[in-house]
Design a protein around this motif. Structure first.
Motif, PDB file in Angstrom:
ATOM      1  N   ALA A 241       0.780  -1.273   0.018  1.00 55.34           N
ATOM      2  CA  ALA A 241       0.043  -0.088  -0.033  1.00 55.34           C
ATOM      3  C   ALA A 241       0.699   1.266  -0.054  1.00 55.34           C
ATOM      4  CB  ALA A 241      -0.964  -0.038   1.364  1.00 55.34           C
ATOM      5  N   TYR A 242       1.867   1.408   0.669  1.00 57.74           N
ATOM      6  CA  TYR A 242       2.902   2.479   0.677  1.00 57.74           C
ATOM      7  C   TYR A 242       3.408   2.646  -0.560  1.00 57.74           C
ATOM      8  CZ  TYR A 242       3.052   3.131   5.719  1.00 57.74           C
ATOM      9  OH  TYR A 242       2.590   3.499   6.974  1.00 57.74           O
ATOM     10  N   TYR A 243       4.019   1.537  -1.182  1.00 54.92           N
ATOM     11  CA  TYR A 243       4.542   1.605  -2.637  1.00 54.92           C
ATOM     12  C   TYR A 243       3.541   2.140  -3.644  1.00 54.92           C
ATOM     13  CZ  TYR A 243       8.927  -0.294  -0.832  1.00 54.92           C
ATOM     14  OH  TYR A 243      10.263  -0.615  -0.322  1.00 54.92           O
ATOM     15  N   THR A 244       2.106   1.582  -3.711  1.00 55.76           N
ATOM     16  CA  THR A 244       0.961   2.112  -4.484  1.00 55.76           C
ATOM     17  C   THR A 244       0.965   3.316  -4.281  1.00 55.76           C
ATOM     18  OG1 THR A 244       0.260  -0.160  -4.261  1.00 55.76           O
ATOM     19  CG2 THR A 244      -1.093   1.509  -5.295  1.00 55.76           C
ATOM     20  N   ALA A 245       0.877   4.010  -3.045  1.00 58.27           N
ATOM     21  CA  ALA A 245       0.491   5.335  -2.848  1.00 58.27           C
ATOM     22  C   ALA A 245       1.564   6.157  -3.356  1.00 58.27           C
ATOM     23  CB  ALA A 245       0.346   5.278  -1.176  1.00 58.27           C
ATOM     24  N   PHE A 246       3.031   5.788  -3.285  1.00 59.44           N
ATOM     25  CA  PHE A 246       3.965   6.583  -3.698  1.00 59.44           C
ATOM     26  C   PHE A 246       3.875   6.686  -5.173  1.00 59.44           C
ATOM     27  CE2 PHE A 246       8.233   7.396  -5.343  1.00 59.44           C
ATOM     28  CZ  PHE A 246       8.868   8.232  -4.251  1.00 59.44           C
ATOM     29  N   GLY A 247       3.398   5.500  -5.947  1.00 54.24           N
ATOM     30  CA  GLY A 247       3.181   5.436  -7.406  1.00 54.24           C
ATOM     31  C   GLY A 247       2.400   6.360  -7.909  1.00 54.24           C
ATOM     32  N   VAL A 248       0.860   6.262  -7.187  1.00 51.55           N
ATOM     33  CA  VAL A 248      -0.093   7.153  -7.675  1.00 51.55           C
ATOM     34  C   VAL A 248       0.329   8.758  -7.382  1.00 51.55           C
ATOM     35  CG1 VAL A 248      -2.373   7.834  -7.062  1.00 51.55           C
ATOM     36  CG2 VAL A 248      -1.815   5.340  -7.148  1.00 51.55           C
ATOM     37  N   GLY A 249       0.885   8.857  -6.212  1.00 50.82           N
ATOM     38  CA  GLY A 249       1.617  10.305  -6.271  1.00 50.82           C
ATOM     39  C   GLY A 249       2.358  10.662  -7.309  1.00 50.82           C
ATOM     40  N   SER A 250       3.164   9.911  -7.607  1.00 53.84           N
ATOM     41  CA  SER A 250       4.176   9.993  -8.567  1.00 53.84           C
ATOM     42  C   SER A 250       3.519  10.300 -10.037  1.00 53.84           C
ATOM     43  CB  SER A 250       5.501   8.963  -8.656  1.00 53.84           C
ATOM     44  OG  SER A 250       5.958   8.779  -7.655  1.00 53.84           O
ATOM     45  N   LEU A 251       2.481   9.597 -10.451  1.00 54.67           N
ATOM     46  CA  LEU A 251       1.754   9.822 -11.459  1.00 54.67           C
ATOM     47  C   LEU A 251       1.178  10.986 -11.429  1.00 54.67           C
ATOM     48  CD1 LEU A 251       0.722   8.737 -13.986  1.00 54.67           C
ATOM     49  CD2 LEU A 251      -1.095   7.691 -12.834  1.00 54.67           C
ATOM     50  N   VAL A 252       0.453  11.627 -10.357  1.00 56.61           N
ATOM     51  CA  VAL A 252      -0.146  12.865 -10.274  1.00 56.61           C
ATOM     52  C   VAL A 252       0.913  13.740 -10.526  1.00 56.61           C
ATOM     53  CG1 VAL A 252      -1.651  14.519  -9.054  1.00 56.61           C
ATOM     54  CG2 VAL A 252      -2.087  12.022  -9.015  1.00 56.61           C
ATOM     55  N   GLY A 253       1.917  13.862  -9.572  1.00 57.86           N
ATOM     56  CA  GLY A 253       3.304  14.513  -9.900  1.00 57.86           C
ATOM     57  C   GLY A 253       3.548  14.781 -11.254  1.00 57.86           C
ATOM     58  N   GLY A 254       3.637  13.799 -12.029  1.00 55.52           N
ATOM     59  CA  GLY A 254       4.291  13.756 -13.339  1.00 55.52           C
ATOM     60  C   GLY A 254       3.478  14.569 -14.035  1.00 55.52           C
ATOM     61  N   LEU A 255       2.084  14.384 -14.094  1.00 57.61           N
ATOM     62  CA  LEU A 255       1.079  15.159 -14.776  1.00 57.61           C
ATOM     63  C   LEU A 255       1.057  16.651 -14.447  1.00 57.61           C
ATOM     64  CD1 LEU A 255      -1.840  12.663 -14.731  1.00 57.61           C
ATOM     65  CD2 LEU A 255      -0.385  13.043 -16.570  1.00 57.61           C
ATOM     66  N   LEU A 256       1.441  16.984 -13.331  1.00 55.60           N
ATOM     67  CA  LEU A 256       1.328  18.248 -13.005  1.00 55.60           C
ATOM     68  C   LEU A 256       2.868  19.095 -13.280  1.00 55.60           C
ATOM     69  CD1 LEU A 256      -0.104  18.319  -9.408  1.00 55.60           C
ATOM     70  CD2 LEU A 256      -1.306  18.967 -11.406  1.00 55.60           C
ATOM     71  N   THR A 257       3.858  18.292 -13.637  1.00 55.94           N
ATOM     72  CA  THR A 257       5.159  18.747 -13.902  1.00 55.94           C
ATOM     73  C   THR A 257       5.064  19.857 -15.023  1.00 55.94           C
ATOM     74  OG1 THR A 257       5.954  16.752 -12.938  1.00 55.94           O
ATOM     75  CG2 THR A 257       7.523  18.251 -14.335  1.00 55.94           C
ATOM     76  N   GLY A 258       4.307  19.541 -16.049  1.00 58.60           N
ATOM     77  CA  GLY A 258       4.310  20.633 -17.057  1.00 58.60           C
ATOM     78  C   GLY A 258       3.830  21.963 -16.855  1.00 58.60           C
ATOM     79  N   HIS A 259       3.203  22.088 -15.799  1.00 60.39           N
ATOM     80  CA  HIS A 259       2.764  23.396 -15.397  1.00 60.39           C
ATOM     81  C   HIS A 259       3.675  24.240 -14.669  1.00 60.39           C
ATOM     82  CE1 HIS A 259      -1.722  22.432 -16.328  1.00 60.39           C
ATOM     83  NE2 HIS A 259      -1.150  21.131 -16.016  1.00 60.39           N
TER      84      HIS A 259
END
Length: 451
Positions: free
Chosen positions: A271-289
């Motif tokens: 669950a920790y690693y999944t939470a980290f991965g989901v957070g990374s995905l959202v962070g990656g999408l926000l990076t362009g901004h």
């Protein structure tokens, strides 16, 4: 995903060459996501009894670390090549070496030694391939779109770390780990064909015109020398190495903390690693901004926030608090690599960029394994939670030092080479002995004292 979130990425999708490469890049990213599970699982199956842990460690190391040697050993021959050539050759070598694993299995000759050797061969050009992808971005897009393009390539990997492992588990149960490796090989074959078909002959000819002849190419260590001459790039490389090194012990301390301190199950760790991965995905999408933000300040802020987000784990916070904090750490982590790459793209012209990025990759690829090696004795000596806390505090301190450096007068002026304006246009940007107006100057022409 809302249209507003996609807005910074529209120029990337609109670039014809990149638009046609993106499916191949996404396919190979999924293959690597599958390999996260398949590489270790096949090593466990092939290793002799009593040696499974040792050979699994060898397999994981072989899938990443030989690229550092390839950066030095092959620098003379690869340093002057175009981004498309480097990325295409890396994909071809990966497809061939990984594809040889199921072939050897069918021939009845696959043992754990041959398996590790083929994994090592598959990773030999990996830093050059990564450098080639981001060099191609710099060749095809104006500077203001580099961060969004870098982030989009990162998003593929982040999504694959969420989708790939559970899909690999299903495929391993169905057909076996060796055939999941075959799928990984096929994904890189798709990418290699994509580079072959998509990059136009006229573009390849343009880069060949400015590439050094094979016999008179750059030295094996020219990328390291370019970084050493540029205080800004040297500081960036040092920050990245320290950041990744300090995160390395988490791979040892985190499972021990979950099992010994929290008395929780493997599902909690997942669950920790999944939470980290989901957070990374959202962070990656926000990076362009973040494209309008100062890059050095952004990098320092990322490190500070990442260290702060890890503090609840080190302080022994309950899962209900530390789990969302770890997801926040993933969200903050995601923009780091695209932002650091964008700074490299601004400091180095496209002739020097492959060598510089490959040298950077060779150093940073060693950082996490070295930190992980430190995590073993640290966890044994001090315990899991104190080790996590020490890493979080040290990362936070590292970010504060970087923030002070970025706040110095004139520090942000080192984020570009030459005056603004002519460089921020579509099309290739090159360097060389016959620089014409509008071309980015090479790092060795940066004025003395720049940092």
């Amino acid at each position: 995903m809302t249209p507003a979130m996609l807005l910074p990425y529209r120029p990337v999708f609109g670039q014809p060459v990149l638009r046609r490469l993106l499916p191949g890049l996404a396919t190979s990213a999924l293959g690597d996501g599958l390999a996260l599970v398949a590489v270790t699982w096949l090593a466990l199956q092939l290793a002799p009894d009593g040696q499974r842990g040792t050979w699994t460690a060898f397999a994981v190391a072989a899938y990443t670390l030989p690229g550092a040697a390839g950066t030095v050993l092959l620098g003379r021959w690869l340093g002057g090549r175009s981004g498309a050539q480097l990325a295409g050759w890396d994909a071809t070598v990966r497809a061939a070496a990984l594809g040889a694993i199921p072939v050897a299995h069918l021939a009845g000759v696959l043992d754990v030694g041959l398996y590790v050797a083929l994994l090592a061969l598959s990773s030999l050009l990996h830093p050059w391939g990564s450098a080639g992808r981001f060099t191609l971005v710099a060749e095809l897009l104006p500077q203001r779109h580099h961060l969004a393009a870098n982030a989009l390539l990162g998003v593929f990997g982040q999504a694959a770390t969420i989708v790939g492992p559970p899909l690999a588990g299903l495929l391993i149960a169905w057909v076996g780990a060796v055939w999941v490796i075959a799928v990984d090989a096929a994904s890189f074959a798709v990418l290699a064909v994509s580079y072959r078909l998509v990059v136009r002959d006229r573009e390849a000819a343009a880069v060949r015109d400015r590439a050094a002849p094979a016999g008179a190419g750059p030295s094996r260590t020219s990328g390291f020398r370019i970084i050493a001459r540029d205080r800004s790039l040297l500081g960036l490389l040092s920050l990245s190495f320290a950041f990744f090194f300090l995160f390395g012990p988490f791979y040892v301390a985190m499972p021990v903390h979950v099992t010994d301190d929290l008395r929780a199950s493997a599902g909690t760790l997942a669950a920790y690693y999944t939470a980290f991965g989901v957070g990374s995905l959202v962070g990656g999408l926000l990076t362009g901004h973040l494209r309008g933000w100062p890059l050095r300040t952004t990098l320092a802020g990322i490190v500070v926030l990442f260290g702060a987000a890890l503090m609840p784990l080190g302080l022994g916070a309950p899962v209900v608090l530390s789990l969302p904090a770890f997801a926040l750490a993933g969200l903050v982590w995601a923009p780091y690599q695209p932002t650091a790459t964008a700074l490299f793209q601004r400091r180095a012209g496209t002739v020097d960029l492959p060598r510089v990025l490959a040298a950077n990759g060779a150093v940073t690829v060693l950082a996490v394994p070295l930190g992980t090696m430190l995590g073993g004795p640290a966890t044994a000596a001090f315990g899991a939670r104190p080790t996590l806390l020490a890493c979080a505090v040290t990362i936070l301190a590292l970010g504060l030092v970087a923030a002070v450096s970025a706040a110095r007068p004139g520090a942000q002026n080192t984020e570009r080479t030459g005056p603004a304006g002519p460089h921020d246009r579509p099309g290739p940007q090159t360097t060389g002995p016959h620089d014409r107006p509008g071309r980015v100057k090479a790092p060795d022409r940066v004025r003395p004292g720049a940092s």
